[in-house]
Design an enzyme around this catalytic site. Structure first.
Site, PDB file in Angstrom:
ATOM      1  N   TYR A  27     117.840 -46.128  -3.036  1.00  0.00           N
ATOM      2  CA  TYR A  27     116.695 -46.388  -3.925  1.00  0.00           C
ATOM      3  C   TYR A  27     115.778 -47.445  -3.312  1.00  0.00           C
ATOM      4  O   TYR A  27     114.554 -47.336  -3.383  1.00  0.00           O
ATOM      5  CB  TYR A  27     117.220 -46.864  -5.285  1.00  0.00           C
ATOM      6  N   ASP A  45      87.267 -33.439  -4.325  1.00  0.00           N
ATOM      7  CA  ASP A  45      87.303 -33.315  -5.794  1.00  0.00           C
ATOM      8  C   ASP A  45      88.248 -34.298  -6.487  1.00  0.00           C
ATOM      9  O   ASP A  45      87.868 -34.972  -7.432  1.00  0.00           O
ATOM     10  CB  ASP A  45      87.583 -31.861  -6.231  1.00  0.00           C
ATOM     11  N   ASP A  67      89.348 -42.195   3.707  1.00  0.00           N
ATOM     12  CA  ASP A  67      90.145 -41.102   3.134  1.00  0.00           C
ATOM     13  C   ASP A  67      90.623 -40.306   4.346  1.00  0.00           C
ATOM     14  O   ASP A  67      89.867 -39.558   4.957  1.00  0.00           O
ATOM     15  CB  ASP A  67      89.274 -40.266   2.195  1.00  0.00           C
ATOM     16  N   HIS A  85      88.046 -26.409 -11.972  1.00  0.00           N
ATOM     17  CA  HIS A  85      88.183 -25.210 -11.145  1.00  0.00           C
ATOM     18  C   HIS A  85      89.630 -24.756 -10.953  1.00  0.00           C
ATOM     19  O   HIS A  85      89.883 -23.601 -10.675  1.00  0.00           O
ATOM     20  CB  HIS A  85      87.522 -25.419  -9.780  1.00  0.00           C
TER      21      HIS A  85
HETATM   22  N1  F0G Z   1      91.200 -36.380   0.163  1.00  0.00           N
HETATM   23  C1  F0G Z   1      90.815 -35.267   0.797  1.00  0.00           C
HETATM   24  C2  F0G Z   1      89.724 -35.320   1.816  1.00  0.00           C
HETATM   25  C3  F0G Z   1      91.439 -34.064   0.503  1.00  0.00           C
HETATM   26  O1  F0G Z   1      91.043 -32.950   1.127  1.00  0.00           O
HETATM   27  C4  F0G Z   1      92.469 -34.035  -0.466  1.00  0.00           C
HETATM   28  C5  F0G Z   1      93.145 -32.794  -0.823  1.00  0.00           C
HETATM   29  C6  F0G Z   1      92.839 -35.236  -1.083  1.00  0.00           C
HETATM   30  C7  F0G Z   1      92.186 -36.388  -0.738  1.00  0.00           C
HETATM   31  C8  F0G Z   1      93.944 -35.275  -2.117  1.00  0.00           C
HETATM   32  O2  F0G Z   1      95.174 -35.146  -1.525  1.00  0.00           O
HETATM   33  O3  F0G Z   1      96.127 -33.002  -2.418  1.00  0.00           O
HETATM   34  O4  F0G Z   1      97.578 -34.715  -1.334  1.00  0.00           O
HETATM   35  O5  F0G Z   1      96.609 -35.118  -3.569  1.00  0.00           O
HETATM   36  N2  F0G Z   1      92.727 -31.675  -0.467  1.00  0.00           N
HETATM   37  C9  F0G Z   1      93.377 -30.403  -0.652  1.00  0.00           C
HETATM   38  C10 F0G Z   1      92.462 -29.329  -0.191  1.00  0.00           C
HETATM   39  C11 F0G Z   1      93.988 -30.163  -1.976  1.00  0.00           C
HETATM   40  O6  F0G Z   1      92.746 -28.158  -0.474  1.00  0.00           O
HETATM   41  O7  F0G Z   1      91.472 -29.600   0.511  1.00  0.00           O
HETATM   42  P1  F0G Z   1      96.441 -34.438  -2.257  1.00  0.00           P
END
Ligand code: F0G
Length: 463
Positions: free
Chosen positions: A72, A125, A215, A452
């Site tokens: 843990y 998104d 990001d 979506h």
């Molecule tokens: N940032 C970016 C640029 C992403 O493309 C995604 C996820 C996330 C953050 C979130 O990460 O899915 O691990 O929680 N993108 C996926 C996609 C879902 O289909 O482009 P996550």
């Protein structure tokens, strides 16, 4: 003729996929309320919904999985991940979390709240949603070139630095809680950000004392594009480029489900070990994700991430990976099929506005093309356009996206050249009969946030 970069691996384990008939698919998509997220995975032949968590792990990762220490607190697997992540990114504090949006949920409320703004080259998104859930507002500030899909310039993912500075001045620097650089810029088509642009954004952030967050979902693909396209970096190694990119920022959120080549995982990184943020991140992590040394993951997941971080920055692998996208792009160029060019790092983003100029944004051309491809060949893509963008959180009105994309995201190390050829053939057929589609879709039910994923749609029938 388009040339394919051969796979730098061989196949050790296979998974059977089935092909339905066209009639069956027409029925399945209707039952799914014309939302591809509602389809059963087994009813899809080539699944390009996402490159996230859909990767094939290597034999080295599978064997590391067996070494997972499930303690843990203080598990050996945690320290392996710490060593790898600190080595690659050069940050002092690394927090594992279960995926990218968990990183956003843990980190963003520590500096975003009502009345604050977050500005990005472009928000994905879930990232936009977490800015809004924290009470703040999200603004996109990508370079204008990103809106012109036929314009072939090397770094269409960049931040518009002049615009960024003028927005900061307009809002007042104290009201801007964070600047985010998404690398690669997913919503703009997997388009890269240059190291030069990252450095410029970093100096604007320093000037106004605003934290800069990366990001980092597709950081390795971005680094490979920099090596290929940015003259000043062509003699740098991928690792040197990654270090240089991360040196510009104060923190990062990462979905490890992309370039770390695992099926589940994420991280937060904080550069400075004296940052007051660390205590807040630990507190939020313990509340939402789990104790700080596992962050919502199994010990075995941490092991796979530690190995995947290095596999994801291997130059041979990245050359093949970007080559796979280039192959699709070259095949589409032969037919004049429009996509966000030059092709991005994790998929090809078909320009649905050019497929269907007759269909307005509020009838979701990107979703129309998605549905046509599913019916044509059992290919499942996703809409990156107005359908995904959703409604203005203040007015409730449908927002118009700068692009209407149908994204065909390519899972890592999963599909072969023959699959790419099936995709090309299907897109060609749908392109040839594009004029026969007269109307799009309307939404019959939608949830208030990230609609979506769940919305129900219906074809618009007009006389
Ligand atoms: N940032 C970016 C640029 C992403 O493309 C995604 C996820 C996330 C953050 C979130 O990460 O899915 O691990 O929680 N993108 C996926 C996609 C879902 O289909 O482009 P996550």
């Amino acid at each position: 003729m388009a040339k394919y970069v051969a796979e730098p691996f061989r196949i050790k384990m296979v998974e059977t996929i089935k092909v339905l008939t066209r009639e069956e698919r027409v029925e399945k998509i209707k039952e799914a309320k014309y939302n591809l997220f509602n389809l059963k995975g087994e009813d899809v032949y080539i699944d390009l919904l996402t490159d996230s968590g859909t990767n094939a792990m290597s034999s080295a990762q599978w064997s590391a999985l067996m070494q997972g220490d499930e303690a843990y607190a203080g598990a050996r697997s945690y320290y392996k991940l710490m060593d790898a992540a600190k080595d690659i990114f050069g940050y002092e504090y690394i927090q594992p979390v279960h995926q990218g949006r968990a990183a956003e949920k843990v980190l963003f409320p520590t500096f975003l709240s009502q009345g604050k703004y977050a500005i990005a080259n472009m928000f994905f998104d879930t990232t936009r949603a977490h800015v809004e859930i924290a009470g703040a507002r999200a603004l996109d500030c990508v370079v204008e070139e990103a809106g012109d899909t036929s314009l072939r310039v090397p770094f269409k993912g960049n931040m518009d630095v002049d615009k960024l500075e003028s927005i900061i001045n307009k809002l007042g620097p104290d009201n801007v809680g964070v600047v985010v650089m998404t690398i690669t810029n997913n919503s703009a088509g997997g388009q890269p950000v240059s190291l030069h642009n990252m450095r410029e954004v970093s100096s604007v952030c320093k000037k106004y004392a605003i934290p800069l967050c990366i990001d980092a979902a597709r950081f390795a693909e971005n680094a490979c594009f920099i090596k290929q396209r940015e003259d000043a970096c062509k003699n740098m190694t991928i690792r040197e480029i990654v270090k240089a990119l991360f040196a510009c920022a104060d923190m990062f959120t990462m979905s490890a489900k992309k370039d770390t080549i695992v099926n589940m995982g994420g991280m937060i990184g904080i550069k400075d070990s004296n940052s007051s943020l660390i205590l807040k991140v630990k507190a939020n992590c313990i509340s939402f994700e789990g104790f700080v040394t596992y962050g919502g993951l199994n010990g075995r997941d941490l092991e796979c991430m530690a190995v995947g971080l290095y596999e994801g920055i291997d130059e041979n692998y990245l050359t093949y990976r970007l080559g796979q996208m280039q192959y699709l792009a070259d095949c589409f160029d032969e037919e004049g099929i429009p996509y966000q060019a030059p092709v991005g790092g994790h998929g090809i983003f078909l320009d649905a506005k050019k497929f269907y100029p007759q269909i307005p944004y509020y009838e979701f051309p990107g979703q129309v093309l998605n549905i046509e491809l599913y019916k044509e060949a059992g290919i499942r893509g996703s809409d990156i356009g107005s359908y995904m963008l959703g409604n203005d959180p203040d007015t409730g009105r449908q927002l118009e996206s700068i692009n209407e994309f149908t994204r065909l995201a390519i899972p890592r190390r999963v599909y072969t050249q023959s699959h790419m050829d099936v995709i090309v053939e299907a897109v060609k057929n749908v392109w040839k009969r594009r004029d026969s589609i007269r109307h799009g879709y309307h939404i019959t039910w939608e949830p208030p946030i990230l609609r979506h994923f769940q919305a129900h749609l219906e074809p618009i029938e007009k006389a």
